[in-house]
Design a protein around this motif. Structure first.
Motif, PDB file in Angstrom:
ATOM      1  N   PRO A   1       0.779  -1.149   0.087  1.00  0.00           N
ATOM      2  CA  PRO A   1      -0.051   0.034  -0.404  1.00  0.00           C
ATOM      3  C   PRO A   1       0.508   1.206   0.015  1.00  0.00           C
ATOM      4  N   CYS A   2       0.743   2.534  -1.035  1.00  0.00           N
ATOM      5  CA  CYS A   2       1.670   3.759  -0.613  1.00  0.00           C
ATOM      6  C   CYS A   2       0.505   4.804  -0.170  1.00  0.00           C
ATOM      7  N   ARG A   3       0.873   4.640   1.089  1.00  0.00           N
ATOM      8  CA  ARG A   3       0.560   5.461   2.693  1.00  0.00           C
ATOM      9  C   ARG A   3       0.846   6.765   3.708  1.00  0.00           C
ATOM     10  N   ALA A   4       0.777   6.643   4.370  1.00  0.00           N
ATOM     11  CA  ALA A   4       1.394   7.704   5.204  1.00  0.00           C
ATOM     12  C   ALA A   4       1.853   6.895   6.649  1.00  0.00           C
ATOM     13  N   PRO A   5       2.894   6.677   7.204  1.00  0.00           N
ATOM     14  CA  PRO A   5       3.182   6.188   8.407  1.00  0.00           C
ATOM     15  C   PRO A   5       1.873   6.105   9.109  1.00  0.00           C
ATOM     16  N   LYS A   6       1.077   4.940  10.315  1.00  0.00           N
ATOM     17  CA  LYS A   6       0.726   5.131  11.089  1.00  0.00           C
ATOM     18  C   LYS A   6       1.377   5.429  12.358  1.00  0.00           C
ATOM     19  N   LYS A   7       0.726   5.893  13.195  1.00  0.00           N
ATOM     20  CA  LYS A   7       1.101   6.584  15.576  1.00  0.00           C
ATOM     21  C   LYS A   7       1.690   4.976  15.152  1.00  0.00           C
ATOM     22  N   GLU A   8       0.229   3.426  14.639  1.00  0.00           N
ATOM     23  CA  GLU A   8       0.733   2.697  15.255  1.00  0.00           C
ATOM     24  C   GLU A   8       2.100   1.097  14.506  1.00  0.00           C
ATOM     25  N   ASP A   9       2.606   2.140  13.914  1.00  0.00           N
ATOM     26  CA  ASP A   9       3.293   1.179  12.876  1.00  0.00           C
ATOM     27  C   ASP A   9       5.041   1.562  13.112  1.00  0.00           C
ATOM     28  N   ALA A  10       5.651   0.260  13.715  1.00  0.00           N
ATOM     29  CA  ALA A  10       7.366   0.213  13.812  1.00  0.00           C
ATOM     30  C   ALA A  10       7.915  -0.320  12.155  1.00  0.00           C
ATOM     31  N   PHE A  11       9.102  -0.146  12.720  1.00  0.00           N
ATOM     32  CA  PHE A  11       9.646  -0.461  11.339  1.00  0.00           C
ATOM     33  C   PHE A  11      11.140  -0.876  11.943  1.00  0.00           C
ATOM     34  N   CYS A  12      11.388  -1.455  10.855  1.00  0.00           N
ATOM     35  CA  CYS A  12      13.456  -2.224  10.600  1.00  0.00           C
ATOM     36  C   CYS A  12      13.818  -2.268   9.665  1.00  0.00           C
ATOM     37  N   ILE A  13      13.172  -1.803   8.308  1.00  0.00           N
ATOM     38  CA  ILE A  13      13.326  -1.408   7.073  1.00  0.00           C
ATOM     39  C   ILE A  13      13.199   0.168   7.012  1.00  0.00           C
ATOM     40  N   LEU A  14      13.864   1.047   6.716  1.00  0.00           N
ATOM     41  CA  LEU A  14      13.214   2.082   5.875  1.00  0.00           C
ATOM     42  C   LEU A  14      14.168   2.173   4.833  1.00  0.00           C
ATOM     43  N   SER A  15      14.066   2.407   3.407  1.00  0.00           N
ATOM     44  CA  SER A  15      14.690   2.433   2.099  1.00  0.00           C
ATOM     45  C   SER A  15      14.134   3.127   1.209  1.00  0.00           C
ATOM     46  N   LEU A  16      15.322   4.134   1.681  1.00  0.00           N
ATOM     47  CA  LEU A  16      15.033   5.063   0.378  1.00  0.00           C
ATOM     48  C   LEU A  16      15.253   4.769  -0.759  1.00  0.00           C
ATOM     49  N   CYS A  17      14.475   5.840  -1.536  1.00  0.00           N
ATOM     50  CA  CYS A  17      14.390   5.133  -2.852  1.00  0.00           C
ATOM     51  C   CYS A  17      14.376   6.768  -4.509  1.00  0.00           C
ATOM     52  N   VAL A  18      16.170   6.450  -3.779  1.00  0.00           N
ATOM     53  CA  VAL A  18      16.711   7.527  -5.002  1.00  0.00           C
ATOM     54  C   VAL A  18      18.126   6.363  -5.439  1.00  0.00           C
ATOM     55  N   GLU A  19      18.384   7.311  -6.379  1.00  0.00           N
ATOM     56  CA  GLU A  19      19.500   6.719  -7.593  1.00  0.00           C
ATOM     57  C   GLU A  19      20.665   6.791  -6.673  1.00  0.00           C
ATOM     58  N   ASP A  20      21.079   8.051  -5.512  1.00  0.00           N
ATOM     59  CA  ASP A  20      22.013   7.545  -4.702  1.00  0.00           C
ATOM     60  C   ASP A  20      21.609   7.270  -3.192  1.00  0.00           C
ATOM     61  N   THR A  21      21.903   6.437  -2.908  1.00  0.00           N
ATOM     62  CA  THR A  21      21.293   6.387  -1.249  1.00  0.00           C
ATOM     63  C   THR A  21      22.500   7.722  -0.993  1.00  0.00           C
ATOM     64  N   GLN A  22      23.856   6.877  -1.007  1.00  0.00           N
ATOM     65  CA  GLN A  22      24.842   7.942  -0.286  1.00  0.00           C
ATOM     66  C   GLN A  22      24.983   9.367  -0.509  1.00  0.00           C
ATOM     67  N   ALA A  23      24.916  10.055  -1.896  1.00  0.00           N
ATOM     68  CA  ALA A  23      24.613  11.421  -2.382  1.00  0.00           C
ATOM     69  C   ALA A  23      23.918  11.928  -1.029  1.00  0.00           C
ATOM     70  N   LYS A  24      22.886  10.870  -0.630  1.00  0.00           N
ATOM     71  CA  LYS A  24      21.725  11.183   0.670  1.00  0.00           C
ATOM     72  C   LYS A  24      22.851  11.314   2.336  1.00  0.00           C
ATOM     73  N   ARG A  25      24.028  10.221   2.171  1.00  0.00           N
ATOM     74  CA  ARG A  25      24.028   9.743   3.379  1.00  0.00           C
ATOM     75  C   ARG A  25      24.787  11.156   4.855  1.00  0.00           C
ATOM     76  N   ARG A  26      24.747  12.159   4.291  1.00  0.00           N
ATOM     77  CA  ARG A  26      24.955  12.904   5.351  1.00  0.00           C
ATOM     78  C   ARG A  26      23.994  13.574   6.063  1.00  0.00           C
ATOM     79  N   ASP A  27      22.980  14.057   5.544  1.00  0.00           N
ATOM     80  CA  ASP A  27      21.284  14.454   5.808  1.00  0.00           C
ATOM     81  C   ASP A  27      20.770  13.096   6.726  1.00  0.00           C
ATOM     82  N   TYR A  28      21.141  12.228   6.421  1.00  0.00           N
ATOM     83  CA  TYR A  28      20.192  11.248   7.417  1.00  0.00           C
ATOM     84  C   TYR A  28      20.989  10.437   8.338  1.00  0.00           C
TER      85      TYR A  28
END
Length: 174
Positions: A138-165
């Motif tokens: 499903p495409c949706r915003a996270p809910k209060k009760e959601d818990a996550f162990c994996i959050l994958s950034l859907c970008v071409e180059d994750t390393q370009a975002k490394r510092r910010d995240y």
């Protein structure tokens, strides 16, 4: 004298090990090997980076009577009846900060933990889902009760975002 088997348990990864993403199944020879191990009294377990909802999405849980599951890169451990023995998801504060930053940057996230979701249906996110054989996430915003162990950034180059995240507490960009 009969030789006693010293192997008590065998743990198997899914992606690139048990599951064939081209045929979308566990090959017959792998299935037979799992059954043989089980017949010899060896506990047969999954050990995967996938969270439980992603295993359910692959329909892999019904293919074999798993004796246990280590899921989400060790964030969740379940017994043979899928009762949780251990849970250590990403902190709510860190997860919320990741979702907020990604939203500001218009970056989709593929998230999994006690649920699975995507935050955008853009080409990069949909390509990632296809690559890991996930359907109907499903495409949706996270809910209060959601818990996550994996959050994958859907970008071409994750390393370009490394510092910010990685400025977010307890976050590592791979």
């Amino acid at each position: 004298m009969k030789e006693q088997n010293s192997i008590k348990a065998a743990f198997f990864d899914i992606d690139g090990t048990l599951y064939d993403h081209q045929t979308h199944q566990i090959p017959d020879k792998h299935q037979r090997m799992l059954e043989l191990l089980h017949q010899k009294g060896i506990k047969v377990c999954l050990c995967t980076g996938r969270a439980l909802p992603l295993l359910e999405n692959l329909k892999i849980l019904s293919l074999f009577p798993w004796d246990g599951i280590v899921a989400g890169n060790g964030s969740y451990v379940y017994d043979q009846d899928l009762h949780p023995l251990f849970e250590d998801p990403i902190s709510k504060k860190s997860a919320d900060a990741i979702f907020e930053l990604a939203s500001k940057e218009n970056i989709g996230i593929f998230a999994a933990g006690n649920c699975a979701l995507i935050t955008q249906e853009d080409p990069i996110t949909l390509e990632l889902l296809h690559k890991v054989s996930c359907v109907n996430i499903p495409c949706r915003a996270p809910k209060k009760e959601d818990a996550f162990c994996i959050l994958s950034l859907c970008v071409e180059d994750t390393q370009a975002k490394r510092r910010d995240y990685e400025s977010i507490p307890n976050v590592q960009v791979l």
